[in-house]
Design a protein around this motif. Sequence first.
Motif, short mmCIF file in Angstrom:
data_model
loop_
_atom_site.label_atom_id
_atom_site.label_comp_id
_atom_site.label_asym_id
_atom_site.label_seq_id
_atom_site.Cartn_x
_atom_site.Cartn_y
_atom_site.Cartn_z
N HIS A 1 -16.26 2.78 -1.05
CA HIS A 1 -15.01 3.20 -1.70
C HIS A 1 -13.90 2.20 -1.42
O HIS A 1 -14.01 1.34 -0.55
CB HIS A 1 -14.59 4.60 -1.22
CG HIS A 1 -14.33 4.70 0.25
ND1 HIS A 1 -13.11 4.35 0.83
CD2 HIS A 1 -15.11 5.12 1.28
CE1 HIS A 1 -13.16 4.55 2.13
NE2 HIS A 1 -14.36 5.01 2.44
N ASN A 2 -12.82 2.31 -2.19
CA ASN A 2 -11.63 1.53 -1.92
C ASN A 2 -10.94 2.08 -0.68
O ASN A 2 -10.84 3.30 -0.51
CB ASN A 2 -10.65 1.60 -3.09
CG ASN A 2 -11.15 0.85 -4.31
OD1 ASN A 2 -12.08 0.05 -4.22
ND2 ASN A 2 -10.55 1.10 -5.46
N GLU A 3 -10.43 1.20 0.16
CA GLU A 3 -9.68 1.62 1.33
C GLU A 3 -8.18 1.63 1.02
O GLU A 3 -7.76 1.45 -0.12
CB GLU A 3 -9.99 0.71 2.52
CG GLU A 3 -10.90 1.36 3.58
CD GLU A 3 -10.28 2.60 4.21
OE1 GLU A 3 -9.04 2.71 4.26
OE2 GLU A 3 -11.04 3.47 4.65
N VAL A 4 -7.36 1.80 2.05
CA VAL A 4 -5.92 2.01 1.86
C VAL A 4 -5.22 0.77 1.30
O VAL A 4 -4.44 0.86 0.36
CB VAL A 4 -5.26 2.43 3.19
CG1 VAL A 4 -3.74 2.49 3.04
CG2 VAL A 4 -5.80 3.78 3.64
N ALA A 5 -5.47 -0.38 1.89
CA ALA A 5 -4.75 -1.59 1.48
C ALA A 5 -5.29 -2.13 0.17
O ALA A 5 -6.47 -1.98 -0.13
CB ALA A 5 -4.86 -2.65 2.57
N PRO A 6 -4.45 -2.79 -0.63
CA PRO A 6 -4.96 -3.46 -1.83
C PRO A 6 -6.03 -4.47 -1.43
O PRO A 6 -5.90 -5.15 -0.41
CB PRO A 6 -3.72 -4.17 -2.39
CG PRO A 6 -2.55 -3.47 -1.79
CD PRO A 6 -3.00 -2.98 -0.45
N ALA A 7 -7.10 -4.55 -2.22
CA ALA A 7 -8.21 -5.48 -2.02
C ALA A 7 -9.09 -5.11 -0.84
O ALA A 7 -10.00 -5.85 -0.47
CB ALA A 7 -7.71 -6.92 -1.85
N GLN A 8 -8.87 -3.93 -0.24
CA GLN A 8 -9.65 -3.51 0.92
C GLN A 8 -10.66 -2.44 0.51
O GLN A 8 -10.37 -1.57 -0.32
CB GLN A 8 -8.73 -2.95 2.01
CG GLN A 8 -9.44 -2.68 3.34
CD GLN A 8 -8.53 -2.02 4.36
OE1 GLN A 8 -7.63 -1.27 4.01
NE2 GLN A 8 -8.76 -2.30 5.63
N GLN B 1 0.82 -1.21 0.00
CA GLN B 1 0.00 0.00 0.00
C GLN B 1 0.85 1.27 0.00
O GLN B 1 0.34 2.36 0.25
CB GLN B 1 -0.90 -0.01 1.23
CG GLN B 1 -0.14 -0.02 2.56
CD GLN B 1 -1.03 -0.29 3.75
OE1 GLN B 1 -1.73 -1.29 3.81
NE2 GLN B 1 -1.00 0.63 4.71
N GLU B 2 2.15 1.09 -0.34
CA GLU B 2 3.10 2.20 -0.22
C GLU B 2 2.72 3.41 -1.06
O GLU B 2 2.96 4.56 -0.68
CB GLU B 2 4.51 1.76 -0.61
CG GLU B 2 5.09 0.62 0.22
CD GLU B 2 4.69 -0.76 -0.30
OE1 GLU B 2 5.20 -1.75 0.24
OE2 GLU B 2 3.87 -0.83 -1.24
N MET B 3 2.12 3.17 -2.22
CA MET B 3 1.84 4.27 -3.16
C MET B 3 0.52 4.99 -2.86
O MET B 3 0.22 6.01 -3.48
CB MET B 3 1.80 3.73 -4.59
CG MET B 3 3.10 3.07 -5.05
SD MET B 3 4.52 4.16 -4.94
CE MET B 3 4.09 5.42 -6.13
N ASP B 4 -0.25 4.45 -1.93
CA ASP B 4 -1.56 5.03 -1.60
C ASP B 4 -2.47 5.16 -2.82
O ASP B 4 -3.38 6.00 -2.85
CB ASP B 4 -1.40 6.41 -0.95
CG ASP B 4 -0.70 6.34 0.39
OD1 ASP B 4 -0.92 5.37 1.12
OD2 ASP B 4 0.08 7.27 0.70
N ASP B 5 -2.22 4.32 -3.81
CA ASP B 5 -2.98 4.45 -5.05
C ASP B 5 -4.33 3.72 -5.01
O ASP B 5 -5.20 3.97 -5.85
CB ASP B 5 -2.15 3.93 -6.24
CG ASP B 5 -1.62 2.52 -6.01
OD1 ASP B 5 -1.55 2.08 -4.85
OD2 ASP B 5 -1.27 1.86 -7.00
N HIS B 6 -4.50 2.85 -4.04
CA HIS B 6 -5.77 2.13 -3.95
C HIS B 6 -6.83 2.95 -3.23
O HIS B 6 -8.02 2.85 -3.54
CB HIS B 6 -5.56 0.80 -3.23
CG HIS B 6 -6.73 -0.13 -3.33
ND1 HIS B 6 -7.61 -0.35 -2.29
CD2 HIS B 6 -7.18 -0.89 -4.35
CE1 HIS B 6 -8.54 -1.21 -2.67
NE2 HIS B 6 -8.31 -1.55 -3.90
N TYR B 7 -6.41 3.78 -2.29
CA TYR B 7 -7.35 4.56 -1.48
C TYR B 7 -8.16 5.51 -2.36
O TYR B 7 -7.59 6.36 -3.06
CB TYR B 7 -6.57 5.34 -0.43
CG TYR B 7 -7.44 6.00 0.62
CD1 TYR B 7 -8.37 5.25 1.34
CD2 TYR B 7 -7.32 7.35 0.91
CE1 TYR B 7 -9.16 5.84 2.32
CE2 TYR B 7 -8.10 7.95 1.89
CZ TYR B 7 -9.03 7.19 2.58
OH TYR B 7 -9.81 7.77 3.55
#
Length: 698
Positions: free
Chosen positions: A262-269, A226-232
Amino acid sequence: MKSVPDFFGCKVFDDRVMKAKLSAAVYQSLRKTIDEGAKLDISVANAVAAAMKDWAVAHGATHYTHWFQPLTGVTAEKHDSFISPSPDGGVIMEFSGKELIKGEPDASSFPSGGLRATFEARGYTAWDPTSYAFIKEKTLCIPTAFCSYGGEALDKKTPLLRSMEALNKQAMRILHLFGNDEVKCVRTSVGPEQEYFLITKEMYEQRKDLRFTGRTLFGAKPPKGQEMDDHYFGVIKPKVAAYMEELNEELWKLGILAKTEHNEVAPAQHELAPIYTTTNIATDHNQLTMEIMQKVAVKHGLVCLLHEKPFAGVNGSGKHNNWSLTTDKGTNLLSPGETPYENAQFLLFLCAVIKAVDDYQDLLRLSVATAGNDHRLGANEAPPAVVSIFLGDELNAVLEAIEEGTLYTGTEKTQMKLGVDVLPKFNRDTTDRNRTSPFAFTGNKFEFRMLGSSNSIACANIMLNSAVAESLKVYADRLEKAENFEDTLHAMIRKTIKDHKHIIFNGNGYDETWILEATEKRGLLNYRTTPDCMPHLLDEKNVRMLTSHKVFSEAELRSRCEIMLDNYCKIVLIEANTMIDMANTEIDPAVSAYVLELAKTAAAKKEVDMSISCSYEAVLLKKLTRLEEQIAVRAEELKEAVMKVEEIKEIREEAYMIRDTVLGKMGELRVACDEAETITAKKYWPFPTYSDLLFGVK
């Protein structure tokens, strides 16, 4: 296609249906029971039961169930059909008021913490008319409370309703002191934001840890997390969007006010948030939401993970409990209001919450304590295990001015005395939000962020309601005897601020220096694990407070402490045994097979040309052989630790040994296995990796 207003609540026997199906007299009597707690007459119950049955059958229902929330953490239901034999050999569809009001499930088969012996089987479910009945599949579900033959609460709804009544009683005393005589009741309202993960069902089925425990017990960190914060708040994938669309429709049919996704911070969350409603209904709705999330996911080839920490190294999932106090007239008692008079009342209720959170930090902490949530709290993605309150700059300045008797220099420069005529007005929503705070004021409500995603919200709200009720009782006792209301009010609020300001913290809750400051300088509690905090349920002050408000009996409290510790032990032991099984039957054999291939490859190279260097294979063989041995040894050590725990008879001692020994052995085994994963060829690894799971939904 029908519009949302056309089908919203179509599976709920709600107020609209009751008005249409019941006579005016029956409807008014039922509303009096719902709104004012009036006794339910059996003739009214019979009329309601008949209308409820006709409505349910017309919607395809064939059975009914008393739907309740035992101390297992999930809901329970026993289905009975509406059919009764008729004289001509056929059947008729019947449902009586007696069947509506009371059911008899087996009380000995649910956790009771010693309240019921195995041979004492009788228990009762009692209809909760304040929560609407609904249809799930082909069954009419009637929300109920669950108690033993002796009347002890064996569920989460009964003490929740008691806590709401306790808070209502004390809040009404305060409102009457402020001259608010038209208010008939005060209700707590909650909006629980629900976080969750979605993974493919195919991958889920390949992992014993996910199937048996709901979380991954092994798994090396993927190259990207989740380093890139791109999923949030990112673009929602089509498969997930389709899932969310159907989920919303199913929730809306049940009258559940799903609002935000909405999408949360972690991938798949991901996250779903409802509009908040009365606490007992919100509790029912959240239990239904979790159930439907999982059912709908399967239809889309997905699995919804509600564990608090399904993946190590990435954010876990919480449930943010947005809590407020509202009168039957629609006034939010945690809203500062538009006039100084309202400000005075608001400040008293605000201080009651501050006092409650400080006095009963331990109860709030243990209300969210589970084996799963122990992995999440304080992990730089969730609030720490230390309870504190965030108020924001303006409210903080107001309280400081009151305490010090100085000028409040916010919206007006007026001497800070609580007399109605001179109290300055201050604005709402002039502060930032603090997502690192366990208990944050957000304009007209508090957001309790410590709950884990699989928690029932009942437990946290029982403790919160009860603690605030106690603060209000202390205030009402003093004010009702006061010779000068304003002077006593002013002095009492100043004293509350002075005595409890150490619980207020507006900084970064993730900062390690805060934990030191909180515990060493401020004297706040830091119960890191469930065994650390759960026994404090039985501390004298907690037993005295909870029993005095009739939220629990002492026997009920002892049973709950026993049940929660037993549940903790069982969960961790299931995880430990699953780890041993996976290590011995899947991971070690996979590593061994790869070691054999490496050895064969090195030997084959030597046969072709003795001068060829096999340094790559040699280094890898050495590492993997060492890890193979470590995995076997650590799995055996974990097994021995589990066997020692199983010999212990006393539940607290068992929980402490699990905390101090078993969890450490589990961590050591995981380290060896996760390291082996990073250097074992993918074709040999026996189950999907974190990279597969977190990025597998397209």
